[in-house]
Scaffold this active site. Sequence first.
Site, PDB file in Angstrom:
ATOM      1  CG  HIS A   1      -0.174  -0.085   1.874  1.00 45.89           C
ATOM      2  ND1 HIS A   1       0.886   0.230   2.853  1.00 45.89           N
ATOM      3  CD2 HIS A   1       0.038  -1.424   3.876  1.00 45.89           C
ATOM      4  CE1 HIS A   1       1.267   0.346   4.188  1.00 45.89           C
ATOM      5  NE2 HIS A   1       0.694  -1.018   3.944  1.00 45.89           N
TER       6      HIS A   1
ATOM      7  CG  HIS B   1       4.544  -1.705   1.932  1.00 46.91           C
ATOM      8  ND1 HIS B   1       2.766  -1.839   2.100  1.00 46.91           N
ATOM      9  CD2 HIS B   1       4.807  -2.472   3.360  1.00 46.91           C
ATOM     10  CE1 HIS B   1       2.377  -3.104   3.060  1.00 46.91           C
ATOM     11  NE2 HIS B   1       3.708  -3.449   3.428  1.00 46.91           N
TER      12      HIS B   1
HETATM   13  P1  AMP Z   1       5.040  -4.642   6.796  1.00 48.99           P
HETATM   14  O1  AMP Z   1       4.437  -5.679   4.844  1.00 48.99           O
HETATM   15  O2  AMP Z   1       3.613  -4.873   8.103  1.00 48.99           O
HETATM   16  O3  AMP Z   1       5.839  -5.621   7.311  1.00 48.99           O
HETATM   17  O4  AMP Z   1       5.176  -3.764   6.288  1.00 48.99           O
HETATM   18  C1  AMP Z   1       6.355  -3.707   6.056  1.00 48.99           C
HETATM   19  C2  AMP Z   1       7.108  -1.912   6.312  1.00 48.99           C
HETATM   20  O5  AMP Z   1       6.635  -1.120   6.052  1.00 48.99           O
HETATM   21  C3  AMP Z   1       8.069  -1.890   7.957  1.00 48.99           C
HETATM   22  O6  AMP Z   1       8.949  -1.416   8.234  1.00 48.99           O
HETATM   23  C4  AMP Z   1       5.969  -1.218   8.173  1.00 48.99           C
HETATM   24  O7  AMP Z   1       6.514  -0.454   9.425  1.00 48.99           O
HETATM   25  C5  AMP Z   1       6.394  -0.249   7.031  1.00 48.99           C
HETATM   26  N1  AMP Z   1       4.619   0.139   7.249  1.00 48.99           N
HETATM   27  C6  AMP Z   1       3.445  -0.797   6.928  1.00 48.99           C
HETATM   28  N2  AMP Z   1       2.427   0.324   6.984  1.00 48.99           N
HETATM   29  C7  AMP Z   1       2.397   1.682   6.630  1.00 48.99           C
HETATM   30  C8  AMP Z   1       2.358   2.871   7.228  1.00 48.99           C
HETATM   31  N3  AMP Z   1       1.563   3.344   7.698  1.00 48.99           N
HETATM   32  N4  AMP Z   1       2.882   3.934   6.717  1.00 48.99           N
HETATM   33  C9  AMP Z   1       4.607   3.881   7.332  1.00 48.99           C
HETATM   34  N5  AMP Z   1       5.002   2.473   7.246  1.00 48.99           N
HETATM   35  C10 AMP Z   1       4.341   1.596   6.766  1.00 48.99           C
END
Ligand code: AMP
Length: 317
Positions: free
Chosen positions: A39, A42
């Site tokens: 999204h 990311h």
């Molecule tokens: P995930 O796929 O949920 O493991 O997230 C991958 C990376 O994207 C991690 O470093 C998360 O902290 C970051 N991330 C996920 N959602 C957000 C968001 N809404 N804003 C900023 N970074 C995000």
Amino acid sequence: METREPEVIRDKEAMRRWSRGMRSQGKTIGLVPTMGFLHDGHLSLVRQSLTLSDVTVVSIYVNPGQFSPTEDLSTYPSDFSGDLAKLAAVSSSGSVIAVFNPKNLYDYDGGRNKKTISGDGRGGGKVVSCVEEGGLGHETWVRVESLEKGLCGKSRPVFFRGVATIVTKLFNIVEPDVAMFGKKDYQQWRLIKRMVRDLDFGIEIVGSDIAREKDGLAMSSRNVHLSAEDRQRALSISRSLAMAKASAEQGQTSCKELKNMIISELVGAAGRIDYVEIVDQETLQGVEDIKSGVVVCVAAWFGTVRLIDNIEINVTV
Ligand code: AMP
């Protein structure tokens, strides 16, 4: 603007070769670890990485090592071709993105030596991860001993051990110069920064601001599982965090008062609270009175979805 389909690499040796090839051309490498279903949150990390390094590796890997057998590993959303299209749209002419999408980073021998935990499959009552339950003999884990304990670590005891371990593996495979983490997962970001410092990884860790939907909901891959009603109710999280911050900025320093304000908003919206905590931004230890930088962290269930969010407060008194 010209867009480029990212190159997809599935094998860890090939990934390492790619990175070393880039480095031999004098290029710096940025890494954005993700679990896919990308999204704008990311993508903001990917954009930042593209500005900080010459080439960017986005890993897409749902890490079984950070899920316990009772958690939502099997229902974690995915859309690999959609992810590639989003990354292609982000990459402008000249920017290089590779996607590292391994099948199983815990399979060291093609599954020939599959080893399972005996008894009830959960290590005889011990808390284990999905890797140990149906695992392939992985037994080396990275622990960040204090930072892993509070906040999300209380209800998810194997989570940060799994995160620290998989991030270490990704660092060893990709060998990046810089790695991007979202402050949405505040504890994860702090923990990785500490791990990198304590273990002398030569990698810069960058924390990126939380990307939100227009109505304030923090973007998350898991939001797709919210019903329309629960999604509406879940807005109480960002709303209550903003209220707490405004109140602190107007002079309220009592964390008890601020937490009660948040709790009543969440309960009023039928949220099931995992925790509401106000902690020091670096140590993540609980604070009673705000005197320096804190972060207010919330985890709450709406329907079947556990959501986390936080807000930094930087008032000094
Ligand atoms: P995930 O796929 O949920 O493991 O997230 C991958 C990376 O994207 C991690 O470093 C998360 O902290 C970051 N991330 C996920 N959602 C957000 C968001 N809404 N804003 C900023 N970074 C995000």
